[in-house]
Every structure is written in structure tokens, then in C-alpha cells.
Scaffold this motif. Structure first.
Motif, PDB file in Angstrom:
ATOM      1  N   ALA D 228       0.839  -1.200   0.000  1.00 28.31           N
ATOM      2  CA  ALA D 228       0.000   0.000   0.000  1.00 28.31           C
ATOM      3  C   ALA D 228       0.871   1.246   0.000  1.00 28.31           C
ATOM      4  O   ALA D 228       1.982   1.238   0.542  1.00 28.31           O
ATOM      5  N   GLY D 229       0.381   2.301  -0.628  1.00 27.20           N
ATOM      6  CA  GLY D 229       1.067   3.591  -0.536  1.00 27.20           C
ATOM      7  C   GLY D 229       2.063   3.870  -1.637  1.00 27.20           C
ATOM      8  O   GLY D 229       2.873   4.786  -1.527  1.00 27.20           O
ATOM      9  N   ILE D 230       2.018   3.109  -2.721  1.00 26.96           N
ATOM     10  CA  ILE D 230       2.840   3.434  -3.892  1.00 26.96           C
ATOM     11  C   ILE D 230       2.020   4.399  -4.753  1.00 26.96           C
ATOM     12  O   ILE D 230       0.850   4.164  -5.017  1.00 26.96           O
ATOM     13  N   GLY D 231       2.655   5.463  -5.230  1.00 19.94           N
ATOM     14  CA  GLY D 231       1.924   6.570  -5.876  1.00 19.94           C
ATOM     15  C   GLY D 231       1.570   7.602  -4.813  1.00 19.94           C
ATOM     16  O   GLY D 231       1.888   7.416  -3.637  1.00 19.94           O
ATOM     17  N   SER D 232       0.945   8.689  -5.234  1.00 11.80           N
ATOM     18  CA  SER D 232       0.564   9.714  -4.256  1.00 11.80           C
ATOM     19  C   SER D 232      -0.495  10.641  -4.824  1.00 11.80           C
ATOM     20  O   SER D 232      -0.616  10.809  -6.036  1.00 11.80           O
ATOM     21  N   MET D 298      -3.164   5.924  -5.065  1.00  9.38           N
ATOM     22  CA  MET D 298      -2.144   5.054  -4.454  1.00  9.38           C
ATOM     23  C   MET D 298      -2.597   3.605  -4.464  1.00  9.38           C
ATOM     24  O   MET D 298      -3.793   3.313  -4.423  1.00  9.38           O
ATOM     25  N   SER D 299      -1.635   2.721  -4.427  1.00  7.63           N
ATOM     26  CA  SER D 299      -1.952   1.313  -4.256  1.00  7.63           C
ATOM     27  C   SER D 299      -2.541   1.104  -2.864  1.00  7.63           C
ATOM     28  O   SER D 299      -2.148   1.761  -1.899  1.00  7.63           O
ATOM     29  N   THR D 300      -3.526   0.178  -2.783  1.00  6.36           N
ATOM     30  CA  THR D 300      -4.191  -0.078  -1.498  1.00  6.36           C
ATOM     31  C   THR D 300      -3.618  -1.296  -0.785  1.00  6.36           C
ATOM     32  O   THR D 300      -3.972  -1.569   0.354  1.00  6.36           O
ATOM     33  N   LYS D 365       9.711   4.992  -2.797  1.00  5.44           N
ATOM     34  CA  LYS D 365       9.439   4.478  -1.442  1.00  5.44           C
ATOM     35  C   LYS D 365      10.690   3.883  -0.808  1.00  5.44           C
ATOM     36  O   LYS D 365      10.987   4.162   0.349  1.00  5.44           O
TER      37      LYS D 365
END
Lengths: 387, 387, 387, 387
Positions: D228-232, D298-300, D365
């Protein structure tokens, strides 16, 4: 806008490069690229490698019937010495006992130490194959294509060597017309326009050779024909001097870069530095070009003049004290085939990196996907009459 | 990766800046930014403007309860003199007869001439409002946020003035510990660490003032605490010296940039230039730092030391000869409120641009979206024991 | 080439934006920007916020006497509700007991969960203030400046709503001339050109409101007047459809993007999909525009037609099941002031992001630092007569 | 951060590619790259070319003893048919009468028309050699290196064909475990997981072949294992869905891209669309993955699921009506060796472009210059326990 990437290890199969974004309709040939590659290989003080190299770039794509297509241009410079390095530089996985002995004693001054730490390499060969100045051959080849572009526009880049070690050319040699400059410089074994200084430079190089040492120097690059207003003050990274300084600093061993009077300007009063203007006919002229052709981050229309100082090469045939990274003990640095002096070659490389760096600021002004368009755009917007 | 943009005219409503990509969880305050802005405003030889300015950056976004959010940080520095410029710098369309009289006599040395040509401006004010060094105030403010970031990591940037005109500090002053360096430099009206030279510098500035002239100088920036292996030789534009040289060259009036020994390295033999290594305990030490902390385009782990030479400012109270672009006739250059010497201020700006420039090469190494992650990443990969 | 950055939290002091690289000599006014901002605020199904907002962008820099300077353009949209949020969104450090209560129950569908993980935020407010669609107001303002640019060139962007939930406009409404399209769409509370469908759309929104639910829809953006050959196949990232699809996907809640026939093209044979050409006078005409005006990653000269599907907003007044990140226990999602349907607003945002995205591919073709140059370049290179 | 460039004409000497910025210490082999290249060449409905090709990428640089060096990786795929094209695609200047006959009748649907206008080419071959989907072979090769990278991290990309023309796979086939998905898809001549639909797809392709027509379809790409959290959401261009949509849109002939439910989400109410969360042990689980694994840009942590619709290929063996650009008269389009259906191949290409596109958001990341560092960084910052 152009982009380029280069690839290749010093003793690998080849150097490769891709230049993307060049306009269509530009005449390009392998022969013209070869001319600049050969200029880079000359110079008194070069090592044995130069005789092996005889670099020749093959155009793999992006050109048809001698004209650019607007598609990416791929070049390849094969390593003629590859058969001798096939084992050391094998791309495929190989049992450890069949691998070459790791290099573990970094040369002070080179990428060896920091590179091994950065990429966690135990064999310094994994660093030096790419950090080698061999990589600049490909940039010279790509730069030769940009030189062709600028030739169509009337922009010329040339260079000459100002000093090697303590041997220094007289300052006024730069008055040579730009058209003759490279021809005269190329005729000198140290690319120096001053015959007396040339002899001193050769003596300095001989001295360094005898002492198993190396020696650096200073060269100058001049770009003429660039119209005023290339680059900008609008955002910091658009400043032409920043773009050009960065380009010159990408050449291995460069330690300082200066425009026009350079650091000397810091010693003088403003009235001794700035280039006065006067009217002549419909145009504006200057009494001098101490600025090196750049004011406010933009070209002024005068020749752009920059100097770069190159430190001595880091491979000494009498190697320096270092630490063996495998044992943590004091040692002497590894030896790798190298030159005693590469300043003349670096001056040729500098022409190439400068031309590559000028492409995008120039294309911001003209736009265009083909030479036809670019020429038409230039013709359509003459500078105001007082320019 | 960070990005930033700045905006704002010298006499417009304000300067604005946006810094995007800063990690979350960094403590940031307007007070700390104000500290660096105030450092930039000092310096013997500054004009009246500095007293008006008393710059204060307001944080408009990206920070909550004193901590960065990971969102873009917007800053604004209002122009306290704006009420006096409202008419001249009106954003809205205004009848021509109510517009201020166009400036048409470009200052030699400044962006005026090339800028007017580039953007086809008939009023040079349209150029000089942005090409003014006023813009650097915003970069100092953005750089102060990066300074906070690096403080958490143990990386410090400091600067001092080496020379103004012909007045030159003794070389060994740079031995001041980095922690004390800025404190000592800031205590000097010319940011010079050498008391004797300081007095000479003031004299030079007084001389220039009396002569209605301007004067430049040289400053040095030092970054300590940077780990080895920041930057890379893998592709030319990753070289740390190229990135830093470009950053310094974006400061108005900079004409040369050098690392470590700089051009002096070009005069010496390799054995006199490269920094020998020796083993000490588990680590590797150097006998010198002539490289200025950069080898092969990467930080070596030693302090990064760079110098920049600034030419005298282009606005002289006794203006130089130029051409009136409206008439095409000879004229004298426009006068704009200016300083006699801005070298001390430029050294503070240089710290900021260096810190901004170091962010991305550093973040390439650590990654991370928050200070927590970045610290954990640094702790997780100690350099090899011999580093 | 342009660049832009935006900043600002939904309930912070303001939104800020900087647009760098716009040519000089473009007429720009706050009033015209206000017109697009007001268009974004309309739409049946919007929440209370819209009445508070009445957004107005102030031009802070880059424009003088109503004309762009070539310098960066900074805009600011103040938050009229800021006094009520000063405590919750304080920039300065504040004792923990005086901070607002952390939000810890992420809304399914929103950035809350992944954002808290990414930036290691314990208070989801630190995420939602930036991930809010409020940010798009600044892009609409920046896009309005690009709209002005393209108006000078003869390029127009317009949009309309195709469906909301299951209510779908008849397909042939897009035959409205582009000049009238936005005027007609803006006159509808759901920006729909089909009167019958408009009524159904309103009914769907009412239904969602009553059910404490939310509802999405599909909108179409049309760009007319774009010459053939913008974008390129030469490198993947130059493809115009890739650039435009990315732009549309940056609007919150967009789940699919299509050009021309879109996914329907995947069901048909080639002979039913490709747009035949025929000669008419000196030119080439098409029998259809099923491609949506893009072939081979380039504009064809026909109108560019794209559709985007927006999911229902993630804030439901009857919140969904979630997990409390502070306790790890099941919970219901936080509630934040929101709309029931934002498809009409999103269509206006889409026009802005499309115009921002078209700037650089267009400037690659024309180059130029001023409108004068750009117009001259366009006039100097007419397409071949058969185009 | 990585960068890549590709080069090469469809019938030129070779395709070339350079991938810069890959970390050191990644095991890479030509055999693994060959595996993906061979997957791209399969598929029912491909033309004769596929039998000639048998593509093999040679690693020219950046890899030693089977491990990446951190240096740029250059690949070359030679054109086995080159001897037959040497005259038509000669790089060197050639007399006009010895050049191949210009192609002047653009295929509707292809880059031919706009490309000829853009670059001012009179011979459409100058366009089609680069706009050809042949270029994607190099991206598959570069993507195979990224696949190796992600394999070390536990991230997997796979794909399958959802529909060809009107033949549509049952929806629930995507429940195949990701590890088996490609193996099963590759075993099908149309890369379809649904045996019944596979037969229908073959029938549709046969029908198109018989009718001298072409046919498109829809494929799905799934990425599992992405944290999770890749991208923004912090800046628009950081949104992961925008980055992935652009990547998919760079594949020739793609007309729409969708995530999760895609356009269907626009028809439903919010309560039917968003993926509820619940606590399980220390973690958070979802009741569904309708979002396609992306919320708020973002990826979940759920699988990322995207679909792309491909139009039928533009080369029909019964060519469409067009205009001869040399004469301005009506004509029929040129014919070039082509496939009837390339959807299965495009799905393999899509895996590659997705993996290339994921590299930078992922490296933001973790940071890191070597696999050792990247793994250590990942291990050092586990997500909070409730993730």
C-alpha cells in the motif's frame, strides 16, 4: 526536446547511445561522426589504447538514405579489443573460480572508492568499467549529430587547449576566426594555438611520463553564431550558464568551469567588467566580450566562451597509497591502462557536451519537428532591427 | 524526489514558492526560515532596499502543527514596499497613458538586453523585475526547509567569503569547525573569517561606493556529514559536481565554480593532487581533501568544498554606455536601486541552492515518504566496515 | 515548455499554484479565470461548501498591465472559511492537547487508508486535506490561462455530461458546434445537452441524496482546432493519447478513460472502426471520427474526443464499514462535508487538465517565447496543401 | 529512478534499448528476457513475421557475471530479416533513383497520415517503420528486467485476454491465483482463461481473416504483491492510476483503459462501489476489490487490476479508402505485412509497460542503489501492525 542515454563498459562489447527527439530531415553520416571520434583520439600523452581504438560509430536506427527520420537515433561503437576481455567482462553468470580476480585497491582521485560503497561492489572493476572516460566517446558521437544540426543554423563550436600543467598559452590566440580554430587546434599535438606554449606543454607531458605521474590542464570552448536570448532568467534551471556548466562538469576530472573573464571578474570593479554597448547601423555592438557571451542566464549574441580546468588523471603508473578494501590494510592503488595527459581529448569531448546541452534551450526558441520547420521559424521571426 | 518552482517580480506583490515532494514528519517553522532570510539581508555594501525588506516567509500549506504533511509546501514573502509600486506593477490591464514610462536603456552585464529580445518586450522593466536577484530570497526560504531536513540526517552546509575585489582572506581559515563556521561568518559584516582581510574588504567596498562603481568577490560553501556515494558516474547528469555547479551557476552574477583545489589542480602533477587513503581502525582515512569531497561524480565522505566567483553587480550608480532600444541611439544605462557589493548575501543564497540541489541525489539513496522511514533506511544499511 | 505545481490543503489558508514557462505577451485577467472557477462550482448535487467558496484566483506574479511577462505566474485562491479552521489547520507547532481530535476511520474508496500508511500519519486529516478534490480548483485556474493561450491559436476545449448513474444522454448530442457546446452545457444544472436525460440525471441524484448515498457518471471532453501532428509515436511517452489519459486520470475518482469509440472499438472489425479518407479540393477529409481525433499517438486534425468515467464520491452521509486505525477494531468511516454528485464539476476540471496537458506537445511544434513568435511560426509553416 | 529509451525501425538493422538507473546486484540473464519475448510472439492471428522473428535480446552492457552493475543496461534485438531490407532501409545517402518507391497512401487508423504531416515526410515508410508495434518488442525486453526486480520484492504481474471482438470470457476467471495465471494464459492460443470463450475467439479471428479484415479486443493486467502507498495524491502527476493509464495507452491501438470496475462504477451508487474494510487479526481486510487496488492515486495493498481495449489493427488485407498524398487523389491504403489480431501479444506487452511504469513510484518508497539496500530498506520499515 532531445533526450539521450549512453551505455557501455570500457572493456565491454561496445558503447551504445540513443538520441531521441532530433528533428527529421537532417543530413547525418557515419563519416562525419567518425571525424569527431578521431579528433577525440588524438593528443600527445595518450596511452596505447588509442591505437587500438580507432573508434567508428555505426548508426543503427533513426536515419534513412542519409537523413534523420525524427525517430530515435541509436549508435554503437564496438570495442575492437573485446575478444581479449570476453572472460573478464562476461555478461553471463559464471562460477566464482572462473571469474577474474577482484580489484580491491581504489585509486585516489577516481570513482573507485565511493563507487564501491555506493553500489556495494566487492570488485572495483564493476565501478571503473563505467566510470572510465571511455564513455565520452559515445557522447562525442552523439554530439557530432548535434554539430550537424547547428551547422545548418549557422552555429559553430570549437575548442583549444589553454594550458597543460604550468605551460600556458598566450591569451590572445583566441582571436583566431572560429572557422579556422578547430583546424588549427587539431593540427597541434596538444590542440594549442600558440606554437611556443605547445612546445612547453609537450615538455611538461614528457616530464610527467618520466616521473610516472600524470598532468592536467585548461581548455576553452567557443560557440559562435548563437542568437541572443537562448536560455532564461525566468526559472533558475533555465539559465544557460548553469546548463553549460553542468555539461562541462560531466566530463571526468573537470574541477572548475568559468565563463568569459571567470574568476578574474571577481577581482575587478564593475566598470572594468561589463561590456558596453553602442549603436552601429541598425544594430547594437559591444566594445568587449568579457561576459563570455552570457548575461542574465541568456546568450547575448556574442560568442559564448567557457573554460574548464581538468585535474591530472587518477591512474598513475607509480600508484598512490590507498587501502585494500578486502583486507582493510594499507596498500597501493590498482593500475589500469591509462594516459599521462588527456586535456586535448577532453577539449574535443567538451565541444560535444556543449552542443548536446545547447539543443533544448535552442529548440525552446524555434520548436519544430523537421529542419524545414525550424528554418522557416527562424526566418519568420527576425530579431528587432536594433538587435 | 523534490521539485520546486518560484515566482514573483522584484517589486510585485510578493514572491511565491512551492516545494513539492518533501517527506512527511519534518519539523518546520516560519521562525527558522526567517533566520536564513535575515542572514541573506545582511552584508556591508547592500543598498537601501535591505532595510525595507525585513523579509518574512509565510507558510501557506504543507505544514500542520509544525510538521510537514508530505504535501506541497507553499511559501509567500510579501513585498512591504508594494503600496509604492502598485501602479507600476499593476497586474490588470491599464490604458497605455497610465502605464509607467518604459525603460529602454539596457544595463551592460544584466539580463536587460537579451531578455528584451527574447520575450519581445519593449519595456525593460518587464525583464528586470524577474531577472533581479530578489528572486533568490524565495530560494533561501525553500532552502531553509531543506536545511532542516539535512539537520535531522547530520548534514550541515555553511559558507564564508574568500575575497572581495582584490582583498583576499588567508586560505587556512576554512579549518574552522563546520558547526562554528556560519556563526563566525555571520558575525562579520562581509562574512569573512579572517579579521585582517575583513578590514581590507570593507575598504574595497567603500572605494567602489565612492567611485559609483560595484565590486564582486569569491565565496566558499562547505557541506559536511554527507555520506560517500551520493551522485553517480552511471549517467552524466547524475554527477554530483555537475548538479552542484549548475545550482551555484543559477545565482545571478556567478561567473565560475570550482571544487576543492579547482583550477589549481590543472597546474599540478597527479601525485600532488589526489588524496591518498590509509587505514585507521575499521575505516579509511584521507591525508587531504584536495578533491573537495567529490571523486568520480560522487561524494567521498569528506566535506564537499566549492567556490564560486561573483562578478560586480551590473547596476552602477555611474551608469555605463549603452544603446536606447527605442531610438537605436547611444545612451547611458538605466539606474535601478541596487547594492555596491552582494557577495556576502550570495554566499548565503549559495548554501540554500546547494541544499536544494542535494535533496534528490540524497533521496535516491534513502527513498522514503516520511522522516521515520528515511531514518530507518539509513540505519538499516550501514556502510561496509572499511568505509 | 511549461511546468506547474499546485499546493494547498482543502481547509488551509489558500490554494497556491505556479505556472512556469508560459510565453510572454498573452492577455490574461483575473476575471477570465474567475469565469472557469465559477463554472466548476456549479452542478446539481454539490454540497454546502460550494456556496461558501465563490472562488476567486488572485494573480500574484507573472502578469503586468494584463499581459504575461514570460515569468512564472503565481495564483492564489484564498479559503473564505479559513477563520473557522485556523485551529484545526494551524501551521505552527501546538501542544498535543490543543490539537484537533485525530481522524482514524478511513473512508473506503478514498486516499485515507493508503495515505495514512504511506506518510505514517496517525491523523487521517493530514491526508484528506490534500487528497480532497478541492485541489482541482487551482488546476482549473491554471488551465484557464492555457485556455487563453489556445484561444489565440484557434483551439477550443469544451465538455458535457454523458451520464449520471444509469441516466444516459442520447449519443448524438455531441453534434453541437464546439462554440456553443459549453454555453449550452453550462446552462444545464447537470451540464447535459439532452433535456430528457437531464431530468433523469436529476432524479438519480435526488435518489442518491435520499439514500444518503453518492453517484458517479461519465463526461466527454472535446478539443477542436488542434492541427494534425501534435504528439508523436517516436518514443512511447510522447503519444498524445497517453498524455491526455494521464491528465484525465489525475482527476480524483476517475476510473476509466476512452478515446473516440473507446472500448466499443474492441468489439468491431477494422473495417467498421477506421476513419476512411477522401480528397476534397486541396485537402483530405474523413468520413467519420471514430478514432476520437488521435491516430498513432498524434492528433489527426479532427476534434479530439475523450470520455472519462467517474465513480461515486467516497464520502457517504451513511458511512461505510471500516477499521479504526487507532484501535484496530471495526468502525464506521469518518464523515466530511461532501457532495452527492460531482460529475458536472469534474467535466469542467477535465477541460482544464486537458489544456494544461496539451501545452507542451503543442509548444514542441511551435517553440517561441512570446505570442508574437508563436503566431509567426504557425504562419510560416502551413501544412502541405493536401493536409 | 530509472529512465529508458528505445530505438529502431521495424525493418532496420535492429531494435536498441537502454535502461538507466536499475540498482546493482540484480540477477539478469538473456534467457529470462527471451522467455518474455517469446511470449509476445505467440497468439492466434499473428502474421508470417512472427515465424521469422524468434526475437532474442542481447545484453550489451550493464551486466557482468549475470548481475547488474548499476550502470546503464543496453539491449539489442537484431532483425533477422535485415538482409532483405538492406536496400530499402539503407542508413547511408543513396541516389534518388536507387531508393525504394515512396509509399504515399496512408492507412486510416495508423500513424501514416499525421506522421507524414508532422515530420514532413514524403515517403510514409519513414513513419511506419517507427510507428509499427515492432517497437514494443524492446519494451518487453526492458520490462523483463523490471520483472526480475519485482520478483525479488514479491511483486508479480500477469495478464489474460478478456475478449476478442464480440467473444467474451466469463468474468470469474480472474480468480485464478496470480502464480498460475500467466502459465494458464500462455497455454491458450488467445491467452484466454475461459475454454469456451477461447473457442469463440478463435472463430472470430478466423472470420476476420476470411473477410480480409482485422479484429481487436480487451485484456486485463493484474499486479499482486504491491504494498500500500505506492503513488501519491500530493501532486497530480504522482497518481499511480495516471502513471499506469499512460503506460497502457503507449501501446499502439489502445483506445481505453480502466481500473477495477471501470466505467461500470459510474452507473452504481457509492455503497455499491467502495470496498468496505474489516479487522482481521492485526490487519485490515477488504470485502471486495472493486477499486482495482487503487484509491486516492495510491496502491491499497490489494491486487492492481486494469483493463485496456485495443481497436482492430489498421492494416487490412482488403485496404480501406484513402487519399494519395503525392497526387491528392482518392486511392486505397498501402498494405504492409501485418496480423489479423494482436490482442494476446498486446497483453504481454502490457505486463512489460506496467512493470516499467511501476519502477519509479516503487523506488521513491525504498530508495537504494543495490538490491541489498532495497531489501534492507523494505525490512526496516514494516507497515504499521494494522496495515
Amino acid at each position: 526536446m532531445i533526450r539521450f542515454l549512453t551505455a557501455g563498459e570500457s572493456h565491454g562489447k561496445c558503447l551504445a547511445g540513443i538520441l531521441e527527439g532530433m528533428p527529421a530531415g537532417l543530413a547525418v553520416s557515419e563519416a562525419e561522426i567518425a571525424f569527431d571520434l578521431q579528433r577525440r583520439q588524438h593528443g600527445y600523452g595518450r596511452g596505447e589504447r588509442m591505437k587500438i581504438e580507432q573508434d567508428r560509430a555505426r548508426i543503427l536506427s533513426g536515419v534513412r538514405y542519409g537523413m534523420t527520420l525524427g525517430s530515435p537515433i541509436a549508435l554503437m561503437i564496438e570495442n575492437r579489443d573485446w575478444p581479449n576481455w570476453r572472460g573478464v567482462m562476461n555478461v553471463e553468470s559464471v562460477e566464482e573460480r572462473r571469474q577474474s580476480t577482484p580489484l580491491t585497491t581504489p585509486r585516489p582521485g577516481h570513482a573507485d572508492f565511493a563507487g564501491a560503497l555506493k553500489y556495494r561492489h566487492k570488485d572495483i572493476r564493476n565501478v571503473i568499467e563505467r566510470s572510465s572516460a571511455r564513455e565520452t566517446a559515445m557522447r562525442v558521437a552523439l554530439g557530432a549529430i548535434c554539430r550537424r544540426f547547428f551547422a545548418e543554423i549557422g552555429v559553430t563550436a570549437a575548442s583549444h587547449v589553454v594550458s597543460i600543467g604550468t605551460a600556458h598559452a598566450a591569451m590572445d590566440v583566441a582571436t583566431t576566426p572560429i572557422e579556422d580554430l578547430n583546424r588549427r587546434a587539431d593540427a597541434s599535438p596538444v590542440r594549442c594555438l600558440d606554437g611556443a606554449a605547445e612546445q612547453e606543454m609537450i615538455t611538461v607531458i614528457d616530464e610527467a611520463t618520466t616521473a610516472h605521474d600524470s598532468v592536467g590542464g585548461i581548455f576553452e570552448v567557443i560557440v559562435s553564431g548563437l542568437p541572443a536570448g537562448i536560455g532564461s532568467y525566468a526559472h533558475p534551471d533555465r539559465r544557460l550558464n548553469a546548463i553549460l556548466a553542468a555539461a562541462l562538469m560531466t566530463i571526468p576530472a573537470i574541477k572548475s568551469v568559468a565563463f568569459g573573464m571567470g574568476a578574474e571578474a571577481a577581482r575587478r570593479f564593475g566598470s572594468e567588467v561589463h561590456d558596453r554597448m553602442f549603436a552601429e547601423g541598425d544594430g547594437v555592438r559591444r566594445t568587449s566580450n568579457r561576459s563570455g557571451g552570457i548575461e542574465g542566464g541568456m546568450s547575448t549574441g556574442e560568442p559564448v566562451v567557457m573554460r574548464a580546468a581538468m585535474k591530472p588523471l587518477s591512474t598513475l603508473s607509480q600508484p598512490l597509497e590507498t587501502v585494500d578494501l578486502a583486507t582493510g590494510k594499507d596498500a597501493v592503488a590498482l593500475r589500469e591502462r591509462s594516459d599521462v595527459c588527456a586535456v586535448p581529448a577532453a577539449s574535443v569531448v567538451a565541444e560535444a557536451v556543449v552542443m548536446l546541452a545547447l539543443m533544448n534551450p535552442f529548440l525552446e526558441k524555434t520548436g519544430g519537428d523537421s529542419m524545414t520547420e525550424i528554418q522557416a521559424h527562424l526566418a519568420a521571426t527576425p530579431p528587432p532591427s536594433w538587435a
